[in-house]
Write a protein that holds these residues in place. Structure first.
Motif, mmCIF file in Angstrom:
data_model
loop_
_atom_site.group_PDB
_atom_site.id
_atom_site.type_symbol
_atom_site.label_atom_id
_atom_site.label_comp_id
_atom_site.label_asym_id
_atom_site.label_seq_id
_atom_site.Cartn_x
_atom_site.Cartn_y
_atom_site.Cartn_z
ATOM 1 N N SER A 60 -14.458 -34.947 31.134
ATOM 2 C CA SER A 60 -14.767 -33.512 31.166
ATOM 3 C C SER A 60 -15.484 -33.103 32.441
ATOM 4 C CB SER A 60 -15.624 -33.135 29.955
ATOM 5 O OG SER A 60 -16.950 -33.645 30.080
ATOM 6 N N ILE A 61 -16.190 -34.036 33.094
ATOM 7 C CA ILE A 61 -16.954 -33.686 34.297
ATOM 8 C C ILE A 61 -16.040 -33.239 35.441
ATOM 9 C CG2 ILE A 61 -18.544 -34.559 36.070
ATOM 10 C CD1 ILE A 61 -19.757 -36.372 33.895
ATOM 11 N N PRO A 62 -15.031 -34.045 35.845
ATOM 12 C CA PRO A 62 -14.129 -33.543 36.891
ATOM 13 C C PRO A 62 -13.300 -32.354 36.425
ATOM 14 C CG PRO A 62 -13.346 -35.657 36.034
ATOM 15 C CD PRO A 62 -14.721 -35.452 35.494
ATOM 16 N N CYS B 97 -14.164 -29.939 34.313
ATOM 17 C CA CYS B 97 -14.999 -28.738 34.361
ATOM 18 C C CYS B 97 -15.305 -28.340 35.804
ATOM 19 C CB CYS B 97 -16.294 -28.983 33.588
ATOM 20 S SG CYS B 97 -17.364 -27.547 33.474
ATOM 21 N N SER B 98 -15.534 -29.324 36.661
ATOM 22 C CA SER B 98 -15.842 -29.037 38.063
ATOM 23 C C SER B 98 -14.670 -28.369 38.764
ATOM 24 C CB SER B 98 -16.211 -30.332 38.798
ATOM 25 O OG SER B 98 -17.340 -30.944 38.201
ATOM 26 N N VAL B 99 -13.474 -28.935 38.562
ATOM 27 C CA VAL B 99 -12.278 -28.366 39.195
ATOM 28 C C VAL B 99 -11.994 -26.973 38.640
ATOM 29 C CG1 VAL B 99 -9.781 -28.630 39.483
ATOM 30 C CG2 VAL B 99 -11.275 -30.622 39.713
ATOM 31 N N THR C 254 -14.154 -24.816 37.458
ATOM 32 C CA THR C 254 -15.150 -23.894 38.010
ATOM 33 C C THR C 254 -14.805 -23.506 39.445
ATOM 34 O OG1 THR C 254 -16.871 -24.887 36.619
ATOM 35 C CG2 THR C 254 -17.596 -23.581 38.506
ATOM 36 N N VAL C 255 -14.424 -24.494 40.250
ATOM 37 C CA VAL C 255 -14.036 -24.215 41.637
ATOM 38 C C VAL C 255 -12.816 -23.306 41.679
ATOM 39 C CG1 VAL C 255 -13.180 -25.249 43.780
ATOM 40 C CG2 VAL C 255 -15.033 -26.354 42.527
#
Length: 320
Positions: A36-38, A40-42, A44-45
């Motif tokens: 979920s970390i990558p 969610c990061s992608v 958001t970007v």
């Protein structure tokens, strides 16, 4: 996970049941939180990049040109596609919230497949834009008027609706008397079809037809446009002129590559790659929904001087 064990044994006695369960990424359940970390990061970007692009184009009158209108369409699509799936995907990863109603599943599928079709049509329109700009520069303004661009957008939307709505009706007629656990992060057409206990041959054939019709026909038009563009570019006298002409197409090349490669591979794996692990299918499908929306604003921002300059002013806090 106890809940997962319950879901895996869930069976419906008939098609009346309207509840389905999304599995997330089969085989990688223990890593959902880390995955979920990558994701969610992608995500958001992608949201920030496309919202910034839309804001810059809307607030700067000098960017109200055909090419930037197509950028706007692509940015809207790049907002809708991941937003259709990622909130539910992240809720699975974070809260184990797997339940989804059949109606919500169909709605998600409609937005997913229709906007994928619109994206393909917009890429064709952008290829046409580059063709006119390079091969008929003196007629560019008269050919790509605001009216023509609006009609292109309306045609793309109409085509998407006409080819997606039958998918929903074909699914509604199927009985789902087996497991209601969808082996995916979201309601992808073929993943849902596999759960039906009736005859799904027509659904499969229609899915293949749409993939070939959209991908094949659109890629053919894009290829024809660039064949004509290349002929014109190579006829230019100087290397400098050739490089300048090519430079205007680089960002579009990147958008085409990022949009078509994952979806073609995913479609092939889904239908013919029986030896490919299920989590590869699903990770690739999520790459298709996340990577292009994240990269397109970056590519267009870097390669387009006007956008780059306006974003610099915005980030520096200066007035436009």
């Amino acid at each position: 996970m106890p809940q997962q064990d319950n879901l895996s044994g869930y069976n419906s006695t008939g098609s009346e049941s309207s509840v389905f369960f999304l599995s997330g990424i089969p085989g990688l359940e223990a890593m959902h939180l880390w995955i979920s970390i990558p994701f969610c990061s992608v995500f958001t970007v992608a949201l920030l990049g496309n919202c910034t692009l839309l804001f810059v184009i809307k607030t700067e009158p000098s960017l109200h040109k055909p090419m930037f209108y197509f950028f706007t369409m692509l940015a809207v699509i790049n907002l809708v596609l991941p937003t259709t799936t990622m909130p539910k995907t992240l809720s699975i990863f974070w809260f184990n919230s797997r339940e989804i109603s059949f109606t919500a599943c169909l709605v998600q599928m409609f937005f997913l497949h229709s906007f994928s079709s619109i994206e393909s049509a917009v890429l064709v329109a952008m290829a046409f834009d580059r063709y006119v700009a390079i091969c008929n520069p003196l007629r560019y303004v008269t050919i790509l008027t605001n009216s023509v661009i609006a009609k292109i957008g309306l045609a793309a939307l109409t085509r998407a609706v006409l080819i997606t709505v039958p998918v929903l009706f074909l699914l509604r007629r199927l009985p789902f008397c087996r497991s209601h656990v969808i082996s995916h992060c979201y309601c992808e057409h073929m993943a849902v079809v596999k759960l039906a206990c009736g005859n799904t041959s027509f659904n499969t054939i229609y899915g293949i037809f749409i993939t070939l019709f959209i991908g094949g026909l659109d890629l053919m038009f894009i290829t024809l446009s660039y064949v004509k563009i290349l002929r014109t570019v190579f006829s230019l006298a100087s290397k400098e002129e050739q490089l300048k002409a090519f430079g205007t197409c680089v960002s579009h090349f990147c958008a085409i590559f990022m949009a078509y490669t994952p979806v073609v591979l995913s479609s092939i794996f889904h239908r013919f790659g029986h030896q490919v692990a299920p989590h590869i299918h699903i990770l690739l499908a999520n790459v298709y929904l996340l990577f292009p929306p994240m990269m397109n604003p970056i590519v267009y921002g870097v390669k387009t001087r006007e956008i780059r300059y306006r974003v610099h002013l915005l980030l520096s806090g200066k007035n436009f």
